[in-house]
Design a protein around this motif. Sequence first.
Motif, PDB file in Angstrom:
ATOM      1  N   PRO A  79       0.808  -1.268   0.019  1.00 32.01           N
ATOM      2  CA  PRO A  79       0.066   0.142  -0.045  1.00 32.01           C
ATOM      3  C   PRO A  79       0.782   1.441   0.077  1.00 32.01           C
ATOM      4  O   PRO A  79       0.309   2.414  -0.341  1.00 32.01           O
ATOM      5  N   PHE A  80       2.060   1.022   0.285  1.00 31.56           N
ATOM      6  CA  PHE A  80       3.085   2.131   0.363  1.00 31.56           C
ATOM      7  C   PHE A  80       4.281   1.837  -0.593  1.00 31.56           C
ATOM      8  O   PHE A  80       5.595   2.010   0.108  1.00 31.56           O
ATOM      9  N   PRO A  81       4.233   1.877  -1.763  1.00 33.33           N
ATOM     10  CA  PRO A  81       5.263   1.384  -2.670  1.00 33.33           C
ATOM     11  C   PRO A  81       6.511   2.256  -2.713  1.00 33.33           C
ATOM     12  O   PRO A  81       7.525   1.906  -2.945  1.00 33.33           O
ATOM     13  N   GLU A  82       6.270   3.625  -2.395  1.00 28.98           N
ATOM     14  CA  GLU A  82       7.370   4.546  -2.182  1.00 28.98           C
ATOM     15  C   GLU A  82       8.250   4.399  -1.116  1.00 28.98           C
ATOM     16  O   GLU A  82       9.737   4.758  -0.981  1.00 28.98           O
ATOM     17  N   ARG A  83       7.916   3.679  -0.088  1.00 34.28           N
ATOM     18  CA  ARG A  83       8.851   3.133   0.906  1.00 34.28           C
ATOM     19  C   ARG A  83      10.228   2.589   0.518  1.00 34.28           C
ATOM     20  O   ARG A  83      11.381   2.738   1.108  1.00 34.28           O
ATOM     21  N   LEU A  84      10.293   1.832  -0.632  1.00 35.21           N
ATOM     22  CA  LEU A  84      11.393   0.879  -1.226  1.00 35.21           C
ATOM     23  C   LEU A  84      12.455   2.169  -1.858  1.00 35.21           C
ATOM     24  O   LEU A  84      13.490   2.055  -1.353  1.00 35.21           O
ATOM     25  N   ASN A  85      11.975   3.292  -2.321  1.00 34.85           N
ATOM     26  CA  ASN A  85      12.876   4.232  -2.794  1.00 34.85           C
ATOM     27  C   ASN A  85      13.436   4.939  -1.457  1.00 34.85           C
ATOM     28  O   ASN A  85      14.490   5.207  -1.480  1.00 34.85           O
ATOM     29  N   ILE A  86      12.888   5.110  -0.539  1.00 35.27           N
ATOM     30  CA  ILE A  86      13.342   5.982   0.386  1.00 35.27           C
ATOM     31  C   ILE A  86      14.215   5.013   1.079  1.00 35.27           C
ATOM     32  O   ILE A  86      15.286   5.541   1.429  1.00 35.27           O
ATOM     33  N   LEU A  87      14.087   3.936   1.353  1.00 34.33           N
ATOM     34  CA  LEU A  87      14.982   2.951   2.033  1.00 34.33           C
ATOM     35  C   LEU A  87      16.311   3.069   1.236  1.00 34.33           C
ATOM     36  O   LEU A  87      17.480   2.928   1.870  1.00 34.33           O
TER      37      LEU A  87
END
Length: 168
Positions: free
Chosen positions: A154-162
């Motif tokens: 539900p929050f796919p942008e987390r991977l880019n931030i990680l």
Amino acid sequence: TIYLNYVFISNPNSKIIDINIHYNNILNNLDYFNLKNQLISGSIIMLSPVLAYKRKTEFELLRYLNDLLLYCDISKPIYFKPHPREDLVALKNVISKLDIKHELLSSIIPMELYFSYIHESTWLGMPSTSIFNRVFTNTSSVDKYIILQEKNDPFPERLNILSKVFKD
């Protein structure tokens, strides 16, 4: 926040409060949770509440966990860290089908409180704030991280931030 360098403010009336000292004091006061003094070394599989929120069926979670196990050294202990909101009965049912020796870490104890017991482990699973916290608070750690994003995150942008955090 404990991440002043990563704060994004969209509301100009917001106030930033640095809780880093308070956060570290909590990590250093483990008596509150009565954690047993244990060594955690092996593979740590971090789980989000996919069953509770019906983002995966039990069969889909079983397939996902089997995929994660391909990255684990099964000669070392395997730990599962359930999300506090996960359906533990259903999760235990799925994990039992893996037919592996494992330990289920408490879902109600924050992962951060286990940090002082973790040594040379491989963290696997979905993007998690616990992984952020581990990287930032244990800069001398030799842990490894394998992030496999679920297809319906539900929050796919987390991977880019990680990814950005790990590069920093």
